[in-house]
Design an enzyme around this catalytic site. Structure first.
Site, short mmCIF file in Angstrom:
data_model
loop_
_atom_site.label_atom_id
_atom_site.label_comp_id
_atom_site.label_asym_id
_atom_site.label_seq_id
_atom_site.Cartn_x
_atom_site.Cartn_y
_atom_site.Cartn_z
N HIS A 279 0.16 -1.58 -0.10
CA HIS A 279 -0.15 -0.07 0.24
C HIS A 279 1.18 1.54 -0.05
O HIS A 279 1.72 1.36 0.82
CB HIS A 279 -0.63 -0.18 1.41
CG HIS A 279 -0.65 0.29 2.70
ND1 HIS A 279 0.00 1.64 2.93
CD2 HIS A 279 -0.47 -0.36 3.61
CE1 HIS A 279 0.04 1.40 4.21
NE2 HIS A 279 0.13 0.70 4.48
N ASP A 291 5.30 3.12 7.00
CA ASP A 291 4.20 2.33 6.90
C ASP A 291 3.58 3.21 5.76
O ASP A 291 2.62 3.94 6.35
CB ASP A 291 3.84 2.72 7.91
CG ASP A 291 1.33 1.43 7.99
OD1 ASP A 291 1.72 0.79 7.04
OD2 ASP A 291 1.43 1.92 8.94
N GLU A 325 -5.88 1.60 1.64
CA GLU A 325 -5.14 0.85 3.07
C GLU A 325 -5.75 1.08 4.18
O GLU A 325 -6.13 0.32 5.32
CB GLU A 325 -4.09 0.67 2.63
CG GLU A 325 -3.40 -1.01 3.65
CD GLU A 325 -3.04 -0.87 4.40
OE1 GLU A 325 -2.30 -2.18 5.28
OE2 GLU A 325 -2.79 0.14 5.38
N GLU A 326 -4.70 1.98 4.95
CA GLU A 326 -5.09 2.77 6.00
C GLU A 326 -6.40 3.46 6.56
O GLU A 326 -6.58 3.04 7.28
CB GLU A 326 -4.25 4.08 6.43
CG GLU A 326 -2.82 4.03 6.08
CD GLU A 326 -1.67 3.16 6.84
OE1 GLU A 326 -3.06 2.14 8.04
OE2 GLU A 326 -0.89 2.86 6.92
N ASP A 354 4.58 -5.00 3.55
CA ASP A 354 3.62 -4.12 4.33
C ASP A 354 5.12 -3.57 5.68
O ASP A 354 4.21 -4.77 6.62
CB ASP A 354 2.24 -4.11 4.71
CG ASP A 354 1.51 -3.17 5.26
OD1 ASP A 354 2.01 -2.13 4.98
OD2 ASP A 354 0.42 -2.93 5.41
N HIS A 454 1.97 4.72 13.06
CA HIS A 454 0.73 5.60 12.59
C HIS A 454 1.30 7.03 13.02
O HIS A 454 0.50 7.57 13.93
CB HIS A 454 -0.06 4.84 12.69
CG HIS A 454 -0.48 4.19 12.21
ND1 HIS A 454 -2.22 3.69 12.52
CD2 HIS A 454 -0.69 3.32 11.34
CE1 HIS A 454 -2.08 2.59 11.47
NE2 HIS A 454 -1.40 2.60 10.33
#
Length: 517
Positions: A279, A291, A325-326, A354, A454
């Site tokens: 992603h 990420d 994706e998130e 990922d 994140h």
């Protein structure tokens, strides 16, 4: 016997002598197409592993960082940062000679505007809380309300049944609910139905709980996640007397469009399509360089090296850079949902990459055969072979590794659901590295695999180049091998349970945890 008879006899004798010589002559050997494919696969795999480096792929990470810096600090789906990232990947692949397409789809863009919680009484303190994706919003400035804990059932679950919320006990209060047993959406909906003005779900593992309610329509009350330790501390406080919280969860939600980027080789048998994906989008909190800039960059560099090799592949090779994706695997779900039945059958395998460069990394291979016996069962037919092939490659280089469960929290999920053989690697998110894993992989025990998961700090400084290099070699080896030869998918696997800390999952990509809350 006259002269004529003698000549005829001589001819017959000569023919009789010649016949066995003709019969005994060796037949011309028929080329073995399987052997040729295996030979070409080994040759291309070796070349791609040699030529595809983390150093070259790092240049793409630098580009992603520059894009984020110029676009408000992130590359989230539906933002200028993601659009620019997708255009960069598209242009690189187009120049390399791939057939490249954008796959556009609509989705609900989310951006957290406020995520605050604090204990007002009896002893004031701030709580580290994460708003759940698709949550309802509290009023600006939040609410101050009493806290009420949902009792844990005998089976260890809580909040999964309306009966878990005693009548009148949650009216006008904030419900405190332990993770486990059902979707986050179910927990907060039950809380809302019981009259709660908000819901806080505390983790059953290490780290601040980051989750999604699954869909915009699922939001019932403002909902956030906190750590296991903080949740247990609040339960203990409630056992002593009333606890009051200040609580503000607000999130922007609006319809936007975004694009997957799909590229495939012009040649190769479409009936034997091999597919790899990562992603491209980040969360709104930061640039998303690990990420998942890491998987995206590794995949892009491998694709460019494959094109540079000018190898005429036997099988069609397809690469995907997913968007949203998130937000709940929306890009890959959209892609798989729009495949025809023939299109699904043509895809013989899907490999997902990922987070492949976590700073305190573990080396985790998706457990296709369920030999670890953790969580979900085995993947679709062929998944066990994909796991074995990656393990064999790593074993051949003396590189330690462990299994990680198919939790459904990354883009392999829709492919698994469609019955397509799936696999890949992962280096860990917010999960905590064990002492055994620190001894095996290096790094620091008791610390998250990615402390910037994140978060704003997921930038260029958040990349472990050792892990990045190893996983890029895995990608390159897989592309080179399967571009010519997928016969290993039919070769039986002898499952051997992994010992030690295997099956830990390397930390859960918990933003997608709406199925196993």
């Amino acid at each position: 016997m006259n002269a004529t008879q003698r000549r005829a006899a001589a001819v017959l004798a000569a023919a009789a002598l010649a016949t066995p010589l003709v019969l005994a002559a060796p037949a011309t050997a028929t080329p073995d197409p399987g052997a040729a494919a295996a030979r070409d696969a080994a040759k291309l795999a070796k070349k791609l592993v040699r030529e595809t480096s983390g150093k070259d792929a790092y240049k793409h990470l630098q580009k992603f960082q520059a894009i984020a810096d110029s676009a408000g600090g992130n590359r989230a789906a539906g933002s200028l940062g993601h659009d620019a990232s997708a255009a960069y990947v598209y242009t690189q692949l187009k120049k390399a000679g791939y057939a490249v397409t954008y796959q556009k789809f609509d989705f609900i863009y989310t951006q957290t505007l406020a995520e605050k919680a604090s204990v007002v009484s009896p002893a004031a303190r701030d709580l580290d809380i994460k708003a759940m994706t698709y949550t309802k919003s509290s009023p600006v400035g939040g609410v101050t309300a009493a806290l009420a804990a949902v009792p844990v059932d005998a089976d260890g679950t809580t909040g999964c049944e309306p009966g878990d919320f005693a009548a009148g006990a949650f009216t006008g209060k904030i419900a405190l609910i332990k993770r486990g047993g059902c979707n986050f959406s179910v927990k907060q909906q039950n809380a809302g139905a019981a009259g709660a003005v908000g819901a806080i779900v505390y983790n059953n593992a290490e780290g601040v709980l980051s989750g999604t309610l699954g869909a915009p329509s699922a939001g019932g009350v403002p909902t956030g996640g906190i750590t296991k330790a903080e949740g247990e501390a609040l339960v203990a406080d409630l056992a002593k007397g009333p606890v009051n919280l200040s609580f503000e969860i607000r999130q922007l939600q609006e319809k936007r469009s975004t694009n997957n980027v799909i590229a495939e080789t012009v040649g190769g048998n479409a009936a034997n399509t091999v597919m790899l994906g990562s992603h491209l989008d980040s969360v709104t909190a930061g640039p998303g360089i690990n990420d998942n800039g890491s998987g995206s960059a590794g995949l892009l560099q491998t694709a460019l090296e494959l094109a540079k090799s000018k190898d005429k592949v036997r099988n069609k090779v397809r690469f995907a850079w997913w968007s949203a994706e998130e937000n709940g695997l929306l890009g890959s779900e959209h892609y798989v949902a729009n495949l025809s039945e023939l299109g699904k059958k043509e895809i013989k395998l899907y490999l997902n990459f990922d987070m492949i460069a976590s700073p305190n990394y573990g080396l985790f291979v998706y457990d296709g055969d369920d030999s670890d016996g953790v969580g979900a069962g085995a993947g679709p037919e062929g998944s066990a072979q994909l796991e074995r092939d990656i393990n064999d490659f790593l074993d051949g280089r003396g590189t330690p590794h462990e299994g990680t469960d198919f939790t459904g929290r990354s883009d392999y999920g829709p492919f698994v659901d469609a019955g397509i053989a799936s696999g890949g690697t992962f280096t860990g998110a917010e999960g905590i590295k064990t002492a055994g894993q620190a001894a095996k992989f290096g790094g620091q025990a008791g610390v998250a695999y990615d402390v910037n998961y994140h978060a704003k700090g997921d930038d260029l400084s958040n990349i472990n180049m050792t892990a990045f290099d190893i996983n890029i070699d895995v990608i390159a080896n897989a592309v080179g091998t399967y571009a010519h030869d997928i016969s290993s998918l039919k070769r039986p696997v002898v499952s051997v349970p992994t010992t030690g800390d295997a099956g830990s999952g390397g930390g859960l990509h918990a933003d997608h945890d709406e199925a196993t809350a």
